[in-house]
Design an enzyme around this catalytic site. Structure first.
Site, PDB file in Angstrom:
ATOM      1  N   LYS A  22       0.565 -10.059  -6.408  1.00  0.00           N
ATOM      2  CA  LYS A  22       1.124  -9.797  -5.069  1.00  0.00           C
ATOM      3  C   LYS A  22       0.033  -9.698  -4.015  1.00  0.00           C
ATOM      4  O   LYS A  22       0.075 -10.372  -2.978  1.00  0.00           O
ATOM      5  CB  LYS A  22       1.928  -8.484  -5.099  1.00  0.00           C
ATOM      6  CG  LYS A  22       2.276  -7.949  -3.714  1.00  0.00           C
ATOM      7  CD  LYS A  22       2.950  -6.591  -3.779  1.00  0.00           C
ATOM      8  CE  LYS A  22       2.028  -5.415  -3.758  1.00  0.00           C
ATOM      9  NZ  LYS A  22       1.689  -4.849  -2.441  1.00  0.00           N
ATOM     10  N   ASN A  23      -0.934  -8.821  -4.251  1.00  0.00           N
ATOM     11  CA  ASN A  23      -1.907  -8.532  -3.192  1.00  0.00           C
ATOM     12  C   ASN A  23      -2.809  -9.727  -2.899  1.00  0.00           C
ATOM     13  O   ASN A  23      -3.294  -9.883  -1.776  1.00  0.00           O
ATOM     14  CB  ASN A  23      -2.723  -7.284  -3.541  1.00  0.00           C
ATOM     15  CG  ASN A  23      -1.868  -6.029  -3.430  1.00  0.00           C
ATOM     16  OD1 ASN A  23      -0.810  -6.056  -2.797  1.00  0.00           O
ATOM     17  ND2 ASN A  23      -2.302  -4.952  -4.058  1.00  0.00           N
ATOM     18  N   ARG A  94       2.046  -4.118   4.294  1.00  0.00           N
ATOM     19  CA  ARG A  94       0.707  -3.687   4.681  1.00  0.00           C
ATOM     20  C   ARG A  94      -0.195  -4.908   4.862  1.00  0.00           C
ATOM     21  O   ARG A  94      -1.084  -4.947   5.713  1.00  0.00           O
ATOM     22  CB  ARG A  94       0.134  -2.786   3.575  1.00  0.00           C
ATOM     23  CG  ARG A  94      -1.278  -2.328   3.793  1.00  0.00           C
ATOM     24  CD  ARG A  94      -1.354  -1.444   5.002  1.00  0.00           C
ATOM     25  NE  ARG A  94      -2.711  -1.019   5.294  1.00  0.00           N
ATOM     26  CZ  ARG A  94      -3.046  -0.308   6.353  1.00  0.00           C
ATOM     27  NH1 ARG A  94      -2.125   0.068   7.214  1.00  0.00           N
ATOM     28  NH2 ARG A  94      -4.289   0.052   6.558  1.00  0.00           N
ATOM     29  N   CYS A 118       3.842   0.549   2.249  1.00  0.00           N
ATOM     30  CA  CYS A 118       4.184   1.806   1.581  1.00  0.00           C
ATOM     31  C   CYS A 118       3.576   2.989   2.320  1.00  0.00           C
ATOM     32  O   CYS A 118       2.444   2.925   2.789  1.00  0.00           O
ATOM     33  CB  CYS A 118       3.666   1.801   0.145  1.00  0.00           C
ATOM     34  SG  CYS A 118       4.663   0.815  -0.964  1.00  0.00           S
ATOM     35  N   ARG A 123      -3.024   5.592   7.052  1.00  0.00           N
ATOM     36  CA  ARG A 123      -3.739   4.373   6.639  1.00  0.00           C
ATOM     37  C   ARG A 123      -4.445   3.775   7.864  1.00  0.00           C
ATOM     38  O   ARG A 123      -3.994   2.789   8.447  1.00  0.00           O
ATOM     39  CB  ARG A 123      -2.768   3.372   5.982  1.00  0.00           C
ATOM     40  CG  ARG A 123      -2.198   3.938   4.679  1.00  0.00           C
ATOM     41  CD  ARG A 123      -1.227   3.002   4.003  1.00  0.00           C
ATOM     42  NE  ARG A 123      -1.882   1.966   3.229  1.00  0.00           N
ATOM     43  CZ  ARG A 123      -1.228   1.126   2.408  1.00  0.00           C
ATOM     44  NH1 ARG A 123       0.069   1.210   2.280  1.00  0.00           N
ATOM     45  NH2 ARG A 123      -1.890   0.199   1.730  1.00  0.00           N
ATOM     46  N   ILE A 125      -7.216   1.915  10.427  1.00  0.00           N
ATOM     47  CA  ILE A 125      -7.868   0.601  10.363  1.00  0.00           C
ATOM     48  C   ILE A 125      -9.191   0.631  11.125  1.00  0.00           C
ATOM     49  O   ILE A 125      -9.648  -0.384  11.633  1.00  0.00           O
ATOM     50  CB  ILE A 125      -6.946  -0.536  10.882  1.00  0.00           C
ATOM     51  CG1 ILE A 125      -6.415  -0.204  12.281  1.00  0.00           C
ATOM     52  CG2 ILE A 125      -5.819  -0.825   9.920  1.00  0.00           C
ATOM     53  CD1 ILE A 125      -5.769  -1.414  12.976  1.00  0.00           C
ATOM     54  N   ASP A 126      -9.791   1.812  11.205  1.00  0.00           N
ATOM     55  CA  ASP A 126     -11.044   1.936  11.983  1.00  0.00           C
ATOM     56  C   ASP A 126     -12.150   1.017  11.449  1.00  0.00           C
ATOM     57  O   ASP A 126     -12.943   0.478  12.226  1.00  0.00           O
ATOM     58  CB  ASP A 126     -11.528   3.390  11.988  1.00  0.00           C
ATOM     59  CG  ASP A 126     -11.695   3.949  10.586  1.00  0.00           C
ATOM     60  OD1 ASP A 126     -10.683   4.030   9.859  1.00  0.00           O
ATOM     61  OD2 ASP A 126     -12.837   4.267  10.189  1.00  0.00           O
ATOM     62  N   GLN A 127     -12.189   0.810  10.142  1.00  0.00           N
ATOM     63  CA  GLN A 127     -13.257  -0.043   9.587  1.00  0.00           C
ATOM     64  C   GLN A 127     -13.024  -1.516   9.903  1.00  0.00           C
ATOM     65  O   GLN A 127     -13.960  -2.266  10.137  1.00  0.00           O
ATOM     66  CB  GLN A 127     -13.386   0.155   8.073  1.00  0.00           C
ATOM     67  CG  GLN A 127     -13.801   1.564   7.667  1.00  0.00           C
ATOM     68  CD  GLN A 127     -15.119   1.976   8.311  1.00  0.00           C
ATOM     69  OE1 GLN A 127     -16.146   1.308   8.167  1.00  0.00           O
ATOM     70  NE2 GLN A 127     -15.086   3.066   9.051  1.00  0.00           N
ATOM     71  N   ASP A 307      -3.305   1.912  -7.760  1.00  0.00           N
ATOM     72  CA  ASP A 307      -1.971   1.335  -7.951  1.00  0.00           C
ATOM     73  C   ASP A 307      -1.443   1.536  -9.375  1.00  0.00           C
ATOM     74  O   ASP A 307      -0.312   1.131  -9.678  1.00  0.00           O
ATOM     75  CB  ASP A 307      -1.978  -0.165  -7.595  1.00  0.00           C
ATOM     76  CG  ASP A 307      -2.185  -0.381  -6.103  1.00  0.00           C
ATOM     77  OD1 ASP A 307      -1.964   0.568  -5.330  1.00  0.00           O
ATOM     78  OD2 ASP A 307      -2.585  -1.489  -5.710  1.00  0.00           O
ATOM     79  N   ILE A 329      -8.099   7.671  -3.383  1.00  0.00           N
ATOM     80  CA  ILE A 329      -7.951   6.610  -2.376  1.00  0.00           C
ATOM     81  C   ILE A 329      -6.924   6.997  -1.294  1.00  0.00           C
ATOM     82  O   ILE A 329      -7.220   6.901  -0.107  1.00  0.00           O
ATOM     83  CB  ILE A 329      -7.499   5.274  -3.031  1.00  0.00           C
ATOM     84  CG1 ILE A 329      -8.382   4.914  -4.238  1.00  0.00           C
ATOM     85  CG2 ILE A 329      -7.480   4.137  -1.995  1.00  0.00           C
ATOM     86  CD1 ILE A 329      -9.797   4.494  -3.936  1.00  0.00           C
ATOM     87  N   ARG A 399      10.084  -5.304  -3.456  1.00  0.00           N
ATOM     88  CA  ARG A 399       9.068  -5.830  -2.533  1.00  0.00           C
ATOM     89  C   ARG A 399       7.888  -6.423  -3.284  1.00  0.00           C
ATOM     90  O   ARG A 399       7.232  -7.339  -2.810  1.00  0.00           O
ATOM     91  CB  ARG A 399       8.492  -4.664  -1.702  1.00  0.00           C
ATOM     92  CG  ARG A 399       9.261  -4.286  -0.496  1.00  0.00           C
ATOM     93  CD  ARG A 399       8.487  -3.260   0.272  1.00  0.00           C
ATOM     94  NE  ARG A 399       7.086  -3.642   0.332  1.00  0.00           N
ATOM     95  CZ  ARG A 399       6.085  -2.826   0.554  1.00  0.00           C
ATOM     96  NH1 ARG A 399       6.306  -1.555   0.747  1.00  0.00           N
ATOM     97  NH2 ARG A 399       4.858  -3.259   0.603  1.00  0.00           N
TER      98      ARG A 399
END
Ligand code: EPU
Length: 430
Positions: A22-23, A94, A118, A123, A125-127, A307, A329, A399
């Site tokens: 999936k990812n 995501r 999810c 979560r 996104i600064d990086q 995961d 994480i 999903r």
């Protein structure tokens, strides 16, 4: 959406084949935005997140054609421009964060709705933003979208991530792939799907080295051409079947896997008393004796994957003695613990640590999937439990897992998808 009704307490036996990751698939499909030519991408899993990503590309002006069940042909030559404001779609996954890097890399600017996915806690996104800024961008978030512009054009840079991030690593790689010169990403993540995205881009003409290590070098190329690519097998789907047979007992062979990608999971399961035999692109998993206690701390690859946290916790619920799961994480991974308690698990959560006192048996109960992997864990718990488990909110599971119920039933599980409440009740009482 319906419910899964599971008649538990049976061992699993037989063979199952894992779908594409999936990812990796979501990242590769989105990366096709960078390619001016036809990409044929195989081993795509049949999941709703993939449908969402293909729909995003179509709305941007791509031509998308399903060649067969698992192969898609994408041509992004005629994309309309750097706007992808589709809140109704991007909120659903995501991986839609990858639109930022891909659109930026293609058009030199990007206007993209923020992503969803999810709920595992905050979560940020600064990086990702740090990376885009280093490449010469100005980044502004307003009205639910991110606007990334580069007044003086994009330029290569050396980016050192302050925090390990899969999404950030992929996004900077995508943004840099067509910037002339060399961009260096330091403290990069090493997950198999990062390597898969780099391999896909290289197959389309990119020049990326070091993916799979913590320093990735991207030498910009002017253009990416089309080509053929096949997505790697889903490491987490394989891990989910491994956890399931470990929980129920029995013996299964899992096909279409890359054993190296499973080592981080197999090593831990072996410590717990599960027998695992590597057979080239298959793996045999057997559990006959009792499960032993263990401790796990989730880490970026090649550490134990977050995961697999919830699926492994089910084994801890059933293992002899006290096991500890530490999540490093995501803030809110442990929401599934309340649901496992309904099934008789003895568990305590304190912040990022969960402690499980093994019990003899779990018992079936009505439970709710609170995210994708939590849903998979509840299926495993239901399969191992005495009695009937009813899982609601199964859209989370659909999903991200391709045909999971049919695959489990092929191993002898008794799972029924029921669409309405009355039918679910009749089945639960059967
Ligand atoms: N983080 C930051 N700042 C950033 C980016 C991340 O603080 O700019 C933090 C996050 O809040 C999190 C940690 O860093 O605490 C790791 O986040 P990462 O960016 O690595 O994760 P992701 O890209 O959002 C992907 C997968 C997840 C998987 C994680 C970790 C996709 C679409 N998602 O998420 O997959 O858990 O990496 O391996 O690839 C799943 O498949 O169920 C799933 C949640």
């Amino acid at each position: 959406m319906g419910k899964y009704v599971i008649h538990g307490g049976h061992e699993l036996h037989g063979e199952v084949s894992v779908s594409g990751f999936k990812n990796a698939a979501l990242a590769v499909i989105t990366s096709a935005i960078l390619v001016e030519g036809t990409c044929v991408i195989g081993n795509i899993p049949k999941i709703s997140d993939v449908t969402v990503h293909l729909e995003i590309l179509k709305r941007m002006g791509a031509s998308v054609r399903l060649i067969d069940d698992t192969t898609v042909e994408i041509n992004c030559s005629k994309l309309r421009g750097p706007r992808a404001i589709f809140d109704d779609l991007t909120r659903k996954t995501r991986a839609s964060t990858y639109l930022m890097g891909a659109v930026l890399g293609r058009f030199g600017s990007a206007h993209v709705s923020l992503s969803g996915g999810c709920d595992l806690g905050s979560r940020p996104i600064d990086q990702h933003i740090k990376g885009f800024e280093a490449l010469g961008c100005n980044v502004e978030i307003k009205n639910g979208a991110i606007h990334i512009t580069a007044q003086d054009g994009l330029h290569p840079a050396r980016i050192y991530f302050d925090q390990r991030t899969v999404g950030g690593t992929i996004n900077v790689m995508l943004a840099a792939v067509r910037i002339p010169g060399q961009t260096v990403i330091e403290n990069a993540n090493k997950e198999p799907h990062i390597v898969d995205v780099a391999n896909f881009l290289n197959a389309m003409g990119a020049n990326i080295t070091g993916a799979g290590t913590d320093v990735i070098k991207v030498r910009g190329v002017r253009r990416l051409h089309g080509g053929i690519y096949s997505i790697i097998p889903d490491q987490i789907e394989a891990g989910t079947f491994m956890a399931a047979v470990a929980a129920t007992g029995g013996e299964i062979v899992i096909h279409n896997i890359i054993p190296k990608h499973l080592e981080c999971i197999s090593t831990k399961f072996e410590e717990m008393g599960v027998e695992i035999v590597d057979l080239d692109d298959s793996i045999l998993v057997r559990r006959t004796g009792p499960l032993r206690r263990t401790n796990v701390k989730t880490m970026p690859y090649p550490g134990f994957p977050t995961d697999m946290n919830s699926q492994t916790a089910v084994l801890m619920c059933l293992a002899q003695g006290t096991s500890i799961m530490t999540e490093s994480i995501f803030q809110d991974r442990f929401r599934y613990v309340d649901e496992l308690r309904r099934m008789g698990a003895h568990a305590q959560v304190d912040g990022q640590i969960a402690v499980f006192e093994g019990v003899e048996n779990l018992t079936g109960a009505p439970v709710r999937a609170c995210d994708l992997r939590a849903g998979a864990a509840l299926i495993i718990a239901g399969l191992a439990a005495q009695g009937v488990t009813e899982i609601s909110c199964i859209e989370y599971i659909e999903r991200g897992y391709d045909n999971l119920v049919a695959k489990f039933n092929g191993l002898g599980a008794g799972i029924t998808l029921v669409e309405d409440e009355a039918e679910a009740e009749i089945l639960a009482n059967a």
